[in-house]
Design an enzyme around this catalytic site. Structure first.
Site, mmCIF file in Angstrom:
data_model
loop_
_atom_site.group_PDB
_atom_site.id
_atom_site.type_symbol
_atom_site.label_atom_id
_atom_site.label_comp_id
_atom_site.label_asym_id
_atom_site.label_seq_id
_atom_site.Cartn_x
_atom_site.Cartn_y
_atom_site.Cartn_z
ATOM 1 C CB ALA A 1 -0.967 -0.010 1.179
ATOM 2 C CG HIS B 1 5.984 3.141 1.600
ATOM 3 N ND1 HIS B 1 4.616 3.197 1.598
ATOM 4 C CD2 HIS B 1 6.335 2.425 2.699
ATOM 5 C CE1 HIS B 1 4.150 2.535 2.647
ATOM 6 N NE2 HIS B 1 5.172 2.059 3.331
#
Length: 261
Positions: free
Chosen positions: A31, A36
């Site tokens: 996800a 990230h």
């Protein structure tokens, strides 16, 4: 981008790398979001090879519903990683990581493991440290990239690397936030538009507060419709966890700066 769906495939890829190549590793539970992405870009700028793992680790969830509802968007994640020119995606199954079940675990005895998230989520750090140790043993990176949003977890992983003589450097990257101050999190995908309005109100309150009266601040946050689980000063940081509906969010930031972007 090479995709390894099991440990055998990954070992074959890992063994083919030139020994002199510097390897950066970004562990995730998928996800993927801009938080990230910032870690991956940092890793790309500092290493010859970048490995990203996607594994939703069941042993770190003390709430089965949280595990079952954790966002899953593997195909979209693969596209994101490919666009970032990631070298290897390691996407193991639960059977790969726990072939005989969860028989051996890291049980942290540090004081920091028993407060905040450790107190609120019994067994969470045991599961987290166990899977991080396994992933580091498999990937053997030079550099490990972690986000400051999980500051308590980062402190424990640093101790893990030190105590088990793991030859990996930990690079901690700043928390990525929305303009409101809300930290980016995979769980944000489960927030409704009403939930996001509540989150924005919380961060407006946090930006204006001086954190001198946490009881009063607790009442202000709860008045938004959220449910504050904890808020605590630790050294020069503020740590908090709260529910908006069924979604649990955590954050931490320096007291002096607040949750600034």
């Amino acid at each position: 981008m090479i995709i390894a769906d099991n440990i055998k495939q990954f070992h074959s890829i890992r063994n083919s790398l030139i020994k002199q190549q510097k390897i950066g590793f970004v562990p995730t539970m998928g996800a993927l979001h801009n938080g990230h992405i910032s870690l991956i870009k940092k890793a790309k700028s500092e290493n010859d090879v970048v490995i990203v793992s996607i594994f939703v680790n069941p042993t770190q969830f003390n709430n089965p519903n949280d595990y079952q509802t954790y966002p899953n968007q593997l195909q979209q994640d693969i596209q994101i990683l490919a666009s970032l020119d990631v070298d290897v995606l390691f996407n193991p199954s639960e059977k790969d990581i726990y072939p005989d079940g969860n028989l051996l675990r890291i049980e942290p005895k540090l004081e920091i493991a028993n407060i905040l998230e450790g107190k609120s989520r019994p067994g969470h750090f045991s599961g987290t440290l166990t899977v991080v140790l396994k992933l580091l043993q498999i990937t053997k990176p030079n550099n490990l990239y972690l986000g400051e949003k999980d500051y308590q977890q980062v402190m424990l992983i640093k101790q893990l690397v030190k105590d088990f003589f793991i030859n990996t450097k930990i690079i901690v990257c700043p928390t990525q936030r929305q303009p409101s101050g809300l930290p980016l999190s995979s769980r944000n995908k489960n927030l409704t538009s009403t939930d996001i309005e509540i989150a924005n109100k919380i961060y407006e309150i946090l930006r204006q507060d001086d954190f001198s009266n946490l009881e009063e601040l607790t009442n202000k946050i709860n008045s938004t419709g959220a449910k504050l689980q904890y808020i605590q000063k630790l050294n020069n940081r503020i740590f908090l966890a709260f529910y908006i509906g069924k979604v649990r969010l955590i954050d931490n930031f320096l007291k002096e700066t607040g949750p600034s972007c």
